[in-house]
Design an enzyme around this catalytic site. Structure first.
Site, PDB file in Angstrom:
ATOM      1  N   GLY A   1       0.843  -1.200   0.000  1.00 41.55           N
ATOM      2  CA  GLY A   1       0.000   0.000   0.000  1.00 41.55           C
ATOM      3  C   GLY A   1       0.873   1.242   0.000  1.00 41.55           C
ATOM      4  O   GLY A   1       0.522   2.306   0.456  1.00 41.55           O
TER       5      GLY A   1
ATOM      6  N   GLY B   1       1.081   5.366   3.422  1.00 39.64           N
ATOM      7  CA  GLY B   1       2.064   4.389   2.939  1.00 39.64           C
ATOM      8  C   GLY B   1       3.343   5.026   2.436  1.00 39.64           C
ATOM      9  O   GLY B   1       4.456   4.603   2.793  1.00 39.64           O
TER      10      GLY B   1
ATOM     11  N   LYS C   1     -11.534  -3.901  10.337  1.00 40.15           N
ATOM     12  CA  LYS C   1     -10.204  -3.939  10.967  1.00 40.15           C
ATOM     13  C   LYS C   1     -10.171  -4.987  12.088  1.00 40.15           C
ATOM     14  O   LYS C   1      -9.149  -5.650  12.296  1.00 40.15           O
ATOM     15  CB  LYS C   1      -9.835  -2.549  11.498  1.00 40.15           C
ATOM     16  CG  LYS C   1      -9.512  -1.561  10.377  1.00 40.15           C
ATOM     17  CD  LYS C   1      -9.076  -0.196  10.890  1.00 40.15           C
ATOM     18  CE  LYS C   1      -8.641   0.686   9.739  1.00 40.15           C
ATOM     19  NZ  LYS C   1      -8.187   2.041  10.194  1.00 40.15           N
TER      20      LYS C   1
ATOM     21  N   HIS D   1     -17.580   9.509  12.166  1.00 40.33           N
ATOM     22  CA  HIS D   1     -16.252   9.597  12.807  1.00 40.33           C
ATOM     23  C   HIS D   1     -16.120  10.907  13.574  1.00 40.33           C
ATOM     24  O   HIS D   1     -15.649  10.923  14.720  1.00 40.33           O
ATOM     25  CB  HIS D   1     -15.152   9.512  11.749  1.00 40.33           C
ATOM     26  CG  HIS D   1     -15.045   8.162  11.110  1.00 40.33           C
ATOM     27  ND1 HIS D   1     -14.375   7.948   9.929  1.00 40.33           N
ATOM     28  CD2 HIS D   1     -15.537   6.953  11.461  1.00 40.33           C
ATOM     29  CE1 HIS D   1     -14.445   6.678   9.601  1.00 40.33           C
ATOM     30  NE2 HIS D   1     -15.150   6.052  10.502  1.00 40.33           N
TER      31      HIS D   1
HETATM   32  P1  NDP Z   1      -5.139   5.282   0.636  1.00 42.08           P
HETATM   33  O1  NDP Z   1      -6.548   5.579   0.262  1.00 42.08           O
HETATM   34  O2  NDP Z   1      -4.076   6.276   0.379  1.00 42.08           O
HETATM   35  O3  NDP Z   1      -4.770   3.861  -0.020  1.00 42.08           O
HETATM   36  C1  NDP Z   1      -3.612   3.196   0.427  1.00 42.08           C
HETATM   37  C2  NDP Z   1      -3.275   2.067  -0.519  1.00 42.08           C
HETATM   38  O4  NDP Z   1      -4.258   1.049  -0.478  1.00 42.08           O
HETATM   39  C3  NDP Z   1      -3.241   2.431  -1.988  1.00 42.08           C
HETATM   40  O5  NDP Z   1      -2.126   3.225  -2.289  1.00 42.08           O
HETATM   41  C4  NDP Z   1      -3.195   1.058  -2.607  1.00 42.08           C
HETATM   42  O6  NDP Z   1      -1.883   0.516  -2.580  1.00 42.08           O
HETATM   43  C5  NDP Z   1      -3.998   0.228  -1.610  1.00 42.08           C
HETATM   44  N1  NDP Z   1      -5.230  -0.219  -2.242  1.00 42.08           N
HETATM   45  C6  NDP Z   1      -6.364   0.486  -2.387  1.00 42.08           C
HETATM   46  N2  NDP Z   1      -7.260  -0.261  -3.064  1.00 42.08           N
HETATM   47  C7  NDP Z   1      -6.653  -1.448  -3.329  1.00 42.08           C
HETATM   48  C8  NDP Z   1      -7.038  -2.630  -4.011  1.00 42.08           C
HETATM   49  N3  NDP Z   1      -8.257  -2.748  -4.529  1.00 42.08           N
HETATM   50  N4  NDP Z   1      -6.139  -3.639  -4.113  1.00 42.08           N
HETATM   51  C9  NDP Z   1      -4.908  -3.529  -3.568  1.00 42.08           C
HETATM   52  N5  NDP Z   1      -4.467  -2.437  -2.917  1.00 42.08           N
HETATM   53  C10 NDP Z   1      -5.348  -1.421  -2.820  1.00 42.08           C
HETATM   54  O7  NDP Z   1      -5.106   4.882   2.209  1.00 42.08           O
HETATM   55  P2  NDP Z   1      -4.885   5.866   3.451  1.00 42.08           P
HETATM   56  O8  NDP Z   1      -3.426   6.127   3.584  1.00 42.08           O
HETATM   57  O9  NDP Z   1      -5.838   7.014   3.343  1.00 42.08           O
HETATM   58  O10 NDP Z   1      -5.382   4.933   4.661  1.00 42.08           O
HETATM   59  C11 NDP Z   1      -4.510   3.997   5.236  1.00 42.08           C
HETATM   60  C12 NDP Z   1      -5.012   3.689   6.645  1.00 42.08           C
HETATM   61  O11 NDP Z   1      -5.061   4.905   7.383  1.00 42.08           O
HETATM   62  C13 NDP Z   1      -6.426   3.094   6.691  1.00 42.08           C
HETATM   63  O12 NDP Z   1      -6.473   2.092   7.678  1.00 42.08           O
HETATM   64  C14 NDP Z   1      -7.291   4.284   7.104  1.00 42.08           C
HETATM   65  O13 NDP Z   1      -8.400   3.857   7.910  1.00 42.08           O
HETATM   66  C15 NDP Z   1      -6.355   5.096   7.946  1.00 42.08           C
HETATM   67  N6  NDP Z   1      -6.670   6.543   7.897  1.00 42.08           N
HETATM   68  C16 NDP Z   1      -6.624   7.251   9.064  1.00 42.08           C
HETATM   69  C17 NDP Z   1      -6.878   8.606   9.057  1.00 42.08           C
HETATM   70  C18 NDP Z   1      -6.726   9.374  10.310  1.00 42.08           C
HETATM   71  O14 NDP Z   1      -7.116  10.547  10.363  1.00 42.08           O
HETATM   72  N7  NDP Z   1      -6.158   8.792  11.327  1.00 42.08           N
HETATM   73  C19 NDP Z   1      -7.257   9.323   7.853  1.00 42.08           C
HETATM   74  C20 NDP Z   1      -7.203   8.507   6.661  1.00 42.08           C
HETATM   75  C21 NDP Z   1      -6.942   7.153   6.689  1.00 42.08           C
HETATM   76  P3  NDP Z   1      -0.808   0.688  -3.775  1.00 42.08           P
HETATM   77  O15 NDP Z   1       0.066   1.781  -3.267  1.00 42.08           O
HETATM   78  O16 NDP Z   1      -0.144  -0.645  -3.860  1.00 42.08           O
HETATM   79  O17 NDP Z   1      -1.569   1.058  -4.996  1.00 42.08           O
HETATM   80  C1  GFR Z   2      -9.276   9.294  13.228  1.00 42.83           C
HETATM   81  O1  GFR Z   2      -9.401   7.945  12.806  1.00 42.83           O
HETATM   82  C2  GFR Z   2      -9.900   7.746  11.557  1.00 42.83           C
HETATM   83  C3  GFR Z   2     -10.250   8.784  10.747  1.00 42.83           C
HETATM   84  C4  GFR Z   2     -10.074   6.421  11.143  1.00 42.83           C
HETATM   85  O2  GFR Z   2      -9.794   5.419  12.028  1.00 42.83           O
HETATM   86  C5  GFR Z   2     -10.551   6.149   9.884  1.00 42.83           C
HETATM   87  C6  GFR Z   2     -10.907   7.211   9.054  1.00 42.83           C
HETATM   88  C7  GFR Z   2     -10.739   8.507   9.520  1.00 42.83           C
HETATM   89  C8  GFR Z   2     -11.146   9.709   8.739  1.00 42.83           C
HETATM   90  C9  GFR Z   2     -11.634   9.465   7.385  1.00 42.83           C
HETATM   91  C10 GFR Z   2     -10.457   9.482   6.481  1.00 42.83           C
HETATM   92  O3  GFR Z   2     -10.742   9.683   5.215  1.00 42.83           O
HETATM   93  O4  GFR Z   2     -12.282  10.298   9.450  1.00 42.83           O
HETATM   94  C11 GFR Z   2     -13.134  10.895   8.591  1.00 42.83           C
HETATM   95  C12 GFR Z   2     -12.662  10.567   7.203  1.00 42.83           C
HETATM   96  C13 GFR Z   2     -12.116  11.831   6.636  1.00 42.83           C
HETATM   97  C14 GFR Z   2     -13.202  12.724   6.222  1.00 42.83           C
HETATM   98  C15 GFR Z   2     -12.982  14.064   6.388  1.00 42.83           C
HETATM   99  C16 GFR Z   2     -14.377  12.261   5.658  1.00 42.83           C
HETATM  100  C17 GFR Z   2     -15.341  13.168   5.230  1.00 42.83           C
HETATM  101  C18 GFR Z   2     -15.092  14.516   5.389  1.00 42.83           C
HETATM  102  O5  GFR Z   2     -15.990  15.473   4.957  1.00 42.83           O
HETATM  103  C19 GFR Z   2     -13.916  14.956   5.978  1.00 42.83           C
HETATM  104  O6  GFR Z   2     -13.786  16.308   6.100  1.00 42.83           O
HETATM  105  C20 GFR Z   2     -12.510  16.744   6.480  1.00 42.83           C
END
Ligand code: NDP
Ligand code: GFR
Length: 314
Positions: A10, A16, A138, A271
């Site tokens: 990823g 990633g 998860k 969320h």
């Molecule tokens: P992305 O949406 O950036 O995707 C990460 C990678 O997932 C892609 O680059 C791709 O890997 C892989 N992927 C997606 N679809 C497929 C598929 N169909 N088959 C194989 N690989 C696939 O992920 P995020 O970085 O946004 O999220 C990663 C983690 O972080 C998640 O668990 C999410 O819940 C969490 N998160 C937490 C947030 C927070 O505020 N704490 C906010 C956003 C996400 P490749 O590079 O190989 O193409």
């Molecule tokens: C804080 O932990 C998380 C947060 C998590 O465990 C999984 C996903 C999230 C993020 C999502 C990442 O895309 O929480 C909300 C979502 C991000 C988001 C932000 C979705 C809709 C919105 O309109 C938005 O506005 C900033």
């Protein structure tokens, strides 16, 4: 014993890419899964080639090719998966079951870090639909890991600054307001805001640390435990003026969630509700539950405070 060899799955994703960078920066031989399915996605390919320029080793592999995954996993000691988990981007957390199978068959992996990096899904059993899906999936992955006796560390990263701090936690935008800001309730519920690069740094710091083997690592540095109001105050100081403040109630958020058909917005609103009304990130004691906190384990990391993180948005 030298530093573990790492495989990032990823790798071109939002967190990633930062984990690849941190793994290389901390001196790990770093493999990156190159999926044939990326096809003509030139941005992904170019990013993979940039990792190669930085010293990473690209290894072909696909979730639809079990043997290829086993071969890739056999090259390393630690596997980190950063599979997407958000509704408005592809939503494929359960694909990790294939990775768990490959790790189980390979038998050499010393630590697997599945795609967590957010709220602690084990604390989100009550989560609102449809956002609960991410947490439930998860937990399916966690059960598969533990049933297979795969050694693990779960990294709870709390709120990525890019989604929650840069916008002063305003919904449906990624940029900060300059005139008026909406507070969730009184704006005093504590959340935890993290620079994504620090999440990556702590993630790599922990992969060879016996203290976090088969444990949850919370990334919750004290100065980043802030209320939305405190975050807004940091922004007001940076721009040199006060914002007009309005407040939205939890009931209003729930009504917005009910009133939209957009699945991504529904999940996001859920969320936000759990974070800023229930205080789900801060309403428990990490140590009491036998887990570890990153800034205590790795005090040498000078983590980015939010006043610094927000500067680029001015
Ligand atoms: P992305 O949406 O950036 O995707 C990460 C990678 O997932 C892609 O680059 C791709 O890997 C892989 N992927 C997606 N679809 C497929 C598929 N169909 N088959 C194989 N690989 C696939 O992920 P995020 O970085 O946004 O999220 C990663 C983690 O972080 C998640 O668990 C999410 O819940 C969490 N998160 C937490 C947030 C927070 O505020 N704490 C906010 C956003 C996400 P490749 O590079 O190989 O193409
Ligand atoms: C804080 O932990 C998380 C947060 C998590 O465990 C999984 C996903 C999230 C993020 C999502 C990442 O895309 O929480 C909300 C979502 C991000 C988001 C932000 C979705 C809709 C919105 O309109 C938005 O506005 C900033």
């Amino acid at each position: 014993m030298g530093k573990s060899k790492v495989l990032v799955v990823g790798a071109t994703g939002y967190i990633g890419r930062r984990i690849v960078k941190a793994s290389l920066a901390q001196g790990h031989t770093t493999y990156v899964l190159q999926r044939p399915e990326i096809g003509l996605d030139i941005e992904k390919l170019q990013m993979l080639l940039s990792f190669k320029k930085e010293g990473a080793i690209l290894v072909e592999g696909s979730f639809s090719d079990h043997k290829g995954l086993v071969d890739a996993v056999k090259k390393v000691d630690v596997v980190i998966c950063t599979m997407s988990g958000v509704h408005f981007r592809s939503h494929n957390i359960l694909l990790q079951l294939k990775l768990v199978e490959a790790i189980k068959e390979a038998g050499n992996v010393k630590r697997f870090l599945p795609s967590e990096f957010g709220m602690d899904p084990s604390r989100m059993e009550h989560a609102l639909e449809p956002g609960n899906e991410t947490f439930d999936q998860k937990m399916v992955i966690r059960r598969a890991i533990e049933d297979a006796n795969v050694p693990f560390t779960y990294v709870i990263a709390n709120c990525f600054g890019g989604y929650f701090a840069g916008n002063l936690s305003q919904f449906a935008t990624l940029v900060p307001p300059r005139v008026k800001v909406t507070l969730y309730g009184d704006g005093n519920v504590k959340a935890i805001f993290m620079d994504e690069d620090d999440v990556a740094t702590y993630t790599i710091k922990t992969i060879d640390d016996p203290r976090t083997l088969n444990k949850t690592l919370y990334v919750a540095p004290p100065e980043n435990i802030l209320s939305q109001r405190q975050l807004v105050e940091k922004w007001e100081k940076l721009i040199g003026r006060q914002l007009e403040k309005t407040s939205i109630s939890g009931q209003d958020i729930l009504a917005m969630l009910k009133g939209t058909d957009d699945i991504g917005a529904k999940a996001g609103l859920g969320h936000f509700y759990h974070i800023f009304y229930e205080g789900c990130l801060t309403n428990f004691d990490i140590k009491e539950e036998g887990h570890e906190e990153a800034s205590k384990l790795y005090p040498d990391v000078n983590y980015t405070r939010m006043e610094q993180y927000l500067k680029i948005y001015v």
